[in-house]
Design an enzyme around this catalytic site. Structure first.
Site, short mmCIF file in Angstrom:
data_model
loop_
_atom_site.label_atom_id
_atom_site.label_comp_id
_atom_site.label_asym_id
_atom_site.label_seq_id
_atom_site.Cartn_x
_atom_site.Cartn_y
_atom_site.Cartn_z
N TRP A 15 0.79 -1.27 -0.13
CA TRP A 15 0.00 0.12 0.06
C TRP A 15 0.88 1.29 0.02
CZ3 TRP A 15 -5.21 1.48 1.42
CH2 TRP A 15 -6.20 0.15 1.31
N HIS A 86 -10.41 1.95 10.85
CA HIS A 86 -9.73 0.88 10.25
C HIS A 86 -8.35 1.40 10.72
CE1 HIS A 86 -8.25 -1.71 6.95
NE2 HIS A 86 -9.13 -2.42 7.83
N1 LIG Z 1 -5.34 1.28 4.49
C1 LIG Z 1 -3.95 0.80 4.56
C2 LIG Z 1 -3.76 -0.59 4.60
N2 LIG Z 1 -4.97 -1.36 4.49
C3 LIG Z 1 -4.86 -2.82 4.11
C4 LIG Z 1 -4.52 -3.59 5.27
O1 LIG Z 1 -3.15 -3.45 5.63
C5 LIG Z 1 -4.64 -5.18 4.85
O2 LIG Z 1 -3.67 -5.67 3.84
C6 LIG Z 1 -6.20 -5.56 4.64
O3 LIG Z 1 -6.86 -5.23 5.72
C7 LIG Z 1 -6.18 -7.12 4.44
O4 LIG Z 1 -5.74 -7.78 5.44
N3 LIG Z 1 -2.63 -1.04 4.53
C8 LIG Z 1 -1.57 -0.34 4.42
O5 LIG Z 1 -0.32 -0.79 4.75
N4 LIG Z 1 -1.70 0.93 4.61
C9 LIG Z 1 -2.97 1.50 4.46
O6 LIG Z 1 -3.08 2.94 4.55
C1 LIG Z 2 -5.14 2.64 7.26
C2 LIG Z 2 -6.49 2.49 6.51
O1 LIG Z 2 -7.08 1.33 6.60
C3 LIG Z 2 -7.33 3.37 5.96
O2 LIG Z 2 -6.63 3.93 4.81
C4 LIG Z 2 -8.65 2.91 5.27
O3 LIG Z 2 -9.38 4.01 4.71
P1 LIG Z 2 -10.67 4.06 5.46
O4 LIG Z 2 -10.81 4.35 6.84
O5 LIG Z 2 -11.52 5.39 4.69
O6 LIG Z 2 -11.66 2.74 4.90
#
Ligand SMILES: Nc1c(NC[C@H](O)[C@H](O)[C@H](O)CO)[nH]c(=O)[nH]c1=O
Ligand SMILES: CC(=O)[C@@H](O)COP(=O)(O)O
Length: 152
Positions: A15, A86
């Site tokens: 990400w 999240h």
């Molecule tokens: N929102 C971000 C994520 N979200 C994805 C989660 O880390 C994970 O891969 C998913 O929920 C499946 O298990 N990951 C990041 O590294 N940075 C973000 O901002």
């Molecule tokens: C760090 C995260 O998971 C975030 O970027 C996800 O975005 P959202 O809270 O708007 O679903």
């Protein structure tokens, strides 16, 4: 141990790729500056930061089984706050689990996760904004080397 013999793993999330790529670049450049051989810098990736703790364990186990044990691991991720909770849940759980892996695995697991409220905060900490902060990947590379040899 001589730094050139150290074997350092970098496990990065995918990400926020532009920011991740610069953090990894900073860590690798610092490791090489500290005489870690390029062939001993092993880079693998996982989908996101949430996968870093379990991915780190599997990464370490893989190279142990190959007879090429790692001396330290740098999990790298970039978490940027969205519009829900999240972010908070991932930041908290990933931080605690990565800390725990130091003790469970018995080797340095460096905290290479940016937990930022904005894209700009993350870009600045990856050295992507001229004149604003430095590339934190460099700090993580230095910490990995120091902790690999400290108290040996
Ligand atoms: N929102 C971000 C994520 N979200 C994805 C989660 O880390 C994970 O891969 C998913 O929920 C499946 O298990 N990951 C990041 O590294 N940075 C973000 O901002
Ligand atoms: C760090 C995260 O998971 C975030 O970027 C996800 O975005 P959202 O809270 O708007 O679903």
């Amino acid at each position: 141990m001589v730094c050139s013999k150290l074997r350092i793993g970098i496990l990065h999330a995918r990400w926020n790729k532009t920011i991740i790529d610069n953090l990894v670049k900073g860590a690798v450049e610092k490791l090489k500056l500290l005489n870690v051989s390029e062939e001993n810098i092993i880079i693998e990736s996982v989908p996101g930061s949430f996968e870093l703790p379990f991915g780190t364990k599997k990464f370490v186990d893989k190279y142990e089984k190959l007879g090429k044990p790692l001396d330290a691991v740098i999990p790298i991720g970039v978490l940027i706050k969205g519009s829900t909770m999240h972010f908070e849940y991932i930041c908290d759980s990933v931080t605690h689990q990565l800390m725990r892996l130091n003790f469970d695995l018995g080797l340095p697991v460096i905290f290479g996760v940016l937990t930022c409220l904005t894209d700009e905060q993350a870009e600045a900490r990856a050295g992507l904004i001229e004149g604003k902060m430095h590339n934190h990947g460099e700090d993580w590379g230095a910490a990995a080397v120091e902790m690999s040899v400290k108290f040996e």
